[in-house]
Motif scaffolding. Structure first.
Motif, PDB file in Angstrom:
ATOM      1  N   SER A  15       1.353   1.449   0.702  1.00 14.82           N
ATOM      2  CA  SER A  15       2.230   0.517   1.401  1.00 14.82           C
ATOM      3  C   SER A  15       1.666   0.292   2.800  1.00 14.82           C
ATOM      4  N   ALA A  16       2.228  -0.686   3.505  1.00 13.03           N
ATOM      5  CA  ALA A  16       1.774  -0.981   4.861  1.00 13.03           C
ATOM      6  C   ALA A  16       2.893  -1.704   5.600  1.00 13.03           C
ATOM      7  N   ILE A  76      -1.474  -5.915   0.459  1.00 13.02           N
ATOM      8  CA  ILE A  76      -2.518  -4.932   0.178  1.00 13.02           C
ATOM      9  C   ILE A  76      -3.495  -5.507  -0.852  1.00 13.02           C
ATOM     10  N   GLY A  77      -4.769  -5.407  -0.555  1.00 10.09           N
ATOM     11  CA  GLY A  77      -5.792  -5.906  -1.461  1.00 10.09           C
ATOM     12  C   GLY A  77      -5.930  -7.412  -1.497  1.00 10.09           C
ATOM     13  N   GLN A  78      -5.326  -8.123  -0.551  1.00  9.22           N
ATOM     14  CA  GLN A  78      -5.351  -9.590  -0.554  1.00  9.22           C
ATOM     15  C   GLN A  78      -6.432 -10.178   0.344  1.00  9.22           C
ATOM     16  N   PRO A 108      -0.941   1.520   7.636  1.00  8.00           N
ATOM     17  CA  PRO A 108      -1.015   1.691   6.192  1.00  8.00           C
ATOM     18  C   PRO A 108      -0.546   3.091   5.806  1.00  8.00           C
ATOM     19  N   ILE A 109      -0.023   3.217   4.609  1.00 11.98           N
ATOM     20  CA  ILE A 109       0.502   4.499   4.150  1.00 11.98           C
ATOM     21  C   ILE A 109      -0.109   4.836   2.794  1.00 11.98           C
ATOM     22  N   VAL A 110      -0.638   6.025   2.705  1.00  7.95           N
ATOM     23  CA  VAL A 110      -1.176   6.538   1.430  1.00  7.95           C
ATOM     24  C   VAL A 110      -0.355   7.741   1.009  1.00  7.95           C
ATOM     25  N   VAL A 111       0.208   7.689  -0.161  1.00  8.65           N
ATOM     26  CA  VAL A 111       1.011   8.803  -0.687  1.00  8.65           C
ATOM     27  C   VAL A 111       0.081   9.730  -1.458  1.00  8.65           C
ATOM     28  N   LEU A 112      -0.042  10.954  -0.973  1.00 12.82           N
ATOM     29  CA  LEU A 112      -0.940  11.918  -1.604  1.00 12.82           C
ATOM     30  C   LEU A 112      -0.232  12.672  -2.718  1.00 12.82           C
ATOM     31  N   GLN A 166     -14.556 -17.418  19.462  1.00 17.26           N
ATOM     32  CA  GLN A 166     -14.322 -15.978  19.445  1.00 17.26           C
ATOM     33  C   GLN A 166     -14.555 -15.441  18.048  1.00 17.26           C
ATOM     34  N   TYR A 167     -15.473 -14.487  17.958  1.00 16.51           N
ATOM     35  CA  TYR A 167     -15.720 -13.831  16.673  1.00 16.51           C
ATOM     36  C   TYR A 167     -15.719 -12.320  16.868  1.00 16.51           C
ATOM     37  N   TYR A 168     -14.917 -11.636  16.069  1.00 16.66           N
ATOM     38  CA  TYR A 168     -14.949 -10.187  15.956  1.00 16.66           C
ATOM     39  C   TYR A 168     -14.858  -9.832  14.478  1.00 16.66           C
ATOM     40  N   PRO A 169     -15.586  -8.827  14.041  1.00 20.10           N
ATOM     41  CA  PRO A 169     -15.415  -8.390  12.654  1.00 20.10           C
ATOM     42  C   PRO A 169     -14.026  -7.830  12.420  1.00 20.10           C
ATOM     43  N   VAL A 170     -13.673  -7.670  11.165  1.00 17.42           N
ATOM     44  CA  VAL A 170     -12.365  -7.143  10.784  1.00 17.42           C
ATOM     45  C   VAL A 170     -12.171  -5.771  11.423  1.00 17.42           C
ATOM     46  N   GLN A 171     -10.997  -5.558  12.018  1.00 15.84           N
ATOM     47  CA  GLN A 171     -10.694  -4.313  12.718  1.00 15.84           C
ATOM     48  C   GLN A 171     -10.102  -3.276  11.759  1.00 15.84           C
ATOM     49  N   ALA A 172     -10.333  -2.012  12.097  1.00 18.79           N
ATOM     50  CA  ALA A 172      -9.837  -0.917  11.261  1.00 18.79           C
ATOM     51  C   ALA A 172      -8.331  -0.733  11.459  1.00 18.79           C
ATOM     52  N   VAL A 173      -7.672  -0.255  10.425  1.00 21.30           N
ATOM     53  CA  VAL A 173      -6.259   0.133  10.508  1.00 21.30           C
ATOM     54  C   VAL A 173      -6.168   1.632  10.310  1.00 21.30           C
ATOM     55  N   PRO A 174      -5.178   2.309  10.898  1.00 22.90           N
ATOM     56  CA  PRO A 174      -4.077   1.732  11.680  1.00 22.90           C
ATOM     57  C   PRO A 174      -4.559   1.092  12.973  1.00 22.90           C
ATOM     58  N   LEU A 175      -3.829   0.055  13.393  1.00 21.25           N
ATOM     59  CA  LEU A 175      -4.128  -0.677  14.622  1.00 21.25           C
ATOM     60  C   LEU A 175      -2.940  -0.536  15.552  1.00 21.25           C
ATOM     61  N   VAL A 176      -3.198  -0.175  16.808  1.00 21.22           N
ATOM     62  CA  VAL A 176      -2.133   0.039  17.789  1.00 21.22           C
ATOM     63  C   VAL A 176      -2.497  -0.683  19.074  1.00 21.22           C
TER      64      VAL A 176
END
Length: 296
Positions: free
Chosen positions: A187-188, A264-266, A292-296, A110-120
């Motif tokens: 954060s995430a 994050i970033g790992q 994931p959370i981005v503080v604006l 099974q191969y799938y590329p990395v999925q986008a976040v947010p993931l539900v």
């Protein structure tokens, strides 16, 4: 009594370092080639088929009678999705193998590329596991399965049927798609709904409890780190024993959360739910989210 060996008998014994989930499209299978014949194996033709793609590898070497060795096959490209892998020993020493019952190995990749976040994921779609998810069920008995009839704010969820799982200590995995938490996130979190009950009283000493663990891997599942582990009174969402198969109602779900900010970033992350049965009662998961959370 002496073993009655045929003259020429090569065997593909097993896949070496096999992993059902691959995290890159380039795959290099490895097989264990064993010599069950009298003649030394000096060459072999091995066919590799993945999905609809065929290739031939010509092995040369020296494998004496009743010995074997790992054979690294050439790199092949895995199409996106889940595909059948078939490896066949076509010939040995330029001749037909005398016993062809041990010349084939089959598995899935099974191969799938990395999925986008947010993931539900709420397990409401047709088919299980959902796309880019997978399960590991080492004993091929009861494992994670979609359940229709109960869910968090829905009618479906995923369940471990511990009410019928008498093999105490067996481990089953539900693995999420790979994700990457970009360094631009502040954060995430992983959030999920869990519902669980026990057959035994929660005060029972030295009991075998159903155990739910959340694991994370930075190397495509080769190694894992535990982020969460609950059993017994810390896992259940019903405090009294349930002696029939547990099916949760709307008030018997709990939201649990895990802070993923340290990752994050790992790089690419593989998160899995690991379950060990204690033959207690059913465990359900639903509404699994990576946010994931981005503080604006």
């Amino acid at each position: 009594a002496p073993v009655n060996l045929t003259s020429l008998d090569g065997e593909l014994s097993y896949l070496v370092d096999y992993s059902k989930r691959v995290c890159a499209p380039s795959v290099s299978p490895k097989v264990y080639l064993f010599n069950r014949g009298l003649q030394t194996i000096s060459s072999a033709r091995i066919r590799i088929r993945l999905g609809i793609t065929d290739s031939i590898y010509n092995f040369t070497g020296s494998i004496s009678s009743l010995t074997g060795q790992p054979v690294q096959l050439p790199t092949i490209t895995a199409p996106e999705g889940t595909n059948a892998l078939q490896i066949t020993l076509v010939s040995v020493n330029g001749a037909t193998d005398s016993d062809q019952t041990n010349n084939d190995l089959s598995a899935t990749l099974q191969y799938y590329p990395v999925q986008a976040v947010p993931l539900v994921e709420g397990f409401e779609g047709d088919g299980f596991p959902p796309m880019a998810w997978d399960t590991l069920n080492p004993d091929n008995k009861i494992g994670w399965a979609q359940y229709t009839g109960a869910g968090y704010a829905s009618n479906t969820s995923v369940r471990m049927n511990n009410a019928d799982y008498t093999d105490i200590g067996q481990v089953d995995w539900l693995r999420m798609p790979q994700v990457n938490l970009a360094a631009t996130n502040d954060s995430a979190f992983l959030h999920f709904q869990v519902a669980a009950a026990a057959y035994s009283a929660l005060t029972t000493p030295n009991n075998n409890w159903d155990t739910l663990e959340v694991m994370i891997s930075l190397d495509c599942g080769a190694t894992y780190t535990s982020l969460y582990k609950k059993w017994g009174s810390s896992l259940v969402t019903v405090n009294t024993p349930i002696t029939s198969a547990f099916v949760p109602n709307a008030s018997q779900w709990r939201k649990d959360s895990i802070n993923l900010t340290a990752y994050i970033g790992q790089g690419d992350l593989l998160i899995a739910f690991r379950h060990a049965t204690g033959y207690e009662n059913n465990v359900y998961l639903d509404d699994i989210r990576i946010t994931p959370i981005v503080v604006l």
